[in-house]
Design a protein around this motif. Structure first.
Motif: not given
Length: 184
Positions: A128-152
């Motif tokens: 559960x920790x492994x899957x939650x960690x991978x999913x969280x990293x993917x989700x939050x990483x994607x959101x952050x990258x979209x925001x950075x690309x939108x505002x750079x």
């Protein structure tokens, strides 16, 4: 980023020397070494604190950057389809190298495996920790990258060649100004 905040706070009138940069690096490594010697009980509590702090920074970034850059956001084509190669290497190779930056997500689920001996019911908790960690990293990483690309700033050479020493500091500065950058 720590040294970039000092440069921004002093309006660019200070540049860290190699000695200051190395001293900051050394202090960081020694701090991490000291924290790593703590018991797993303390490490668990620290990990919770750091996860919460990371989530606060993520939410602050995802909210503040689009608001601060409301007058100069990039379009969907720039965010999702445009690529830039500011190196002398072939574009395909630099694209493949760009995938090295998300490699830090490996450390996220790796810690679940190392702490499995202390976990209660590790047969369920560790996967559960492994899957939650991978999913969280993917989700939050994607959101952050979209925001950075939108505002750079679309002039990527200006961002990478910033006098602040860190492109990320320049992205924050362009979007939210001096005080917002220092606060974030």
């Amino acid at each position: 980023m720590f040294l970039s905040v000092i440069v921004i706070a002093r309006d660019g009138n200070w540049t860290p020397s190699n000695g200051v940069i190395y001293g900051t690096y050394l202090a960081t490594v020694l701090c991490h070494a000291t924290v790593a010697t703590l018991s797993s009980k303390v490490m668990g509590k620290l990990q919770t604190v750091f996860v919460v702090m990371n989530l606060i920074v993520i939410v602050a970034t995802v909210v503040a950057l689009p608001i601060g850059a409301r007058n100069h956001r990039n379009d969907a084509h720039f965010i999702f389809a445009q690529t830039e190669n500011l190196t002398t290497w072939p574009t395909g190779w630099t694209f493949m190298l760009s995938w090295l930056s998300p490699i830090w997500t490996i450390g996220a689920f790796d810690s679940c495996v190392h702490l499995s001996e202390e976990a209660t019911n590790p047969n369920k908790a560790v996967p559960f920790g492994i899957l939650t960690s991978i999913g969280s990293c993917w989700f939050f990483g994607f959101i952050i990258m979209v925001v950075l690309a939108a505002t750079i700033n679309p002039d990527l050479e200006a961002v990478t060649g910033t006098s602040f020493g860190q492109p990320m500091a320049q992205i924050y500065y362009d979007a939210v100004g001096k005080n917002g950058t220092i606060a974030l």
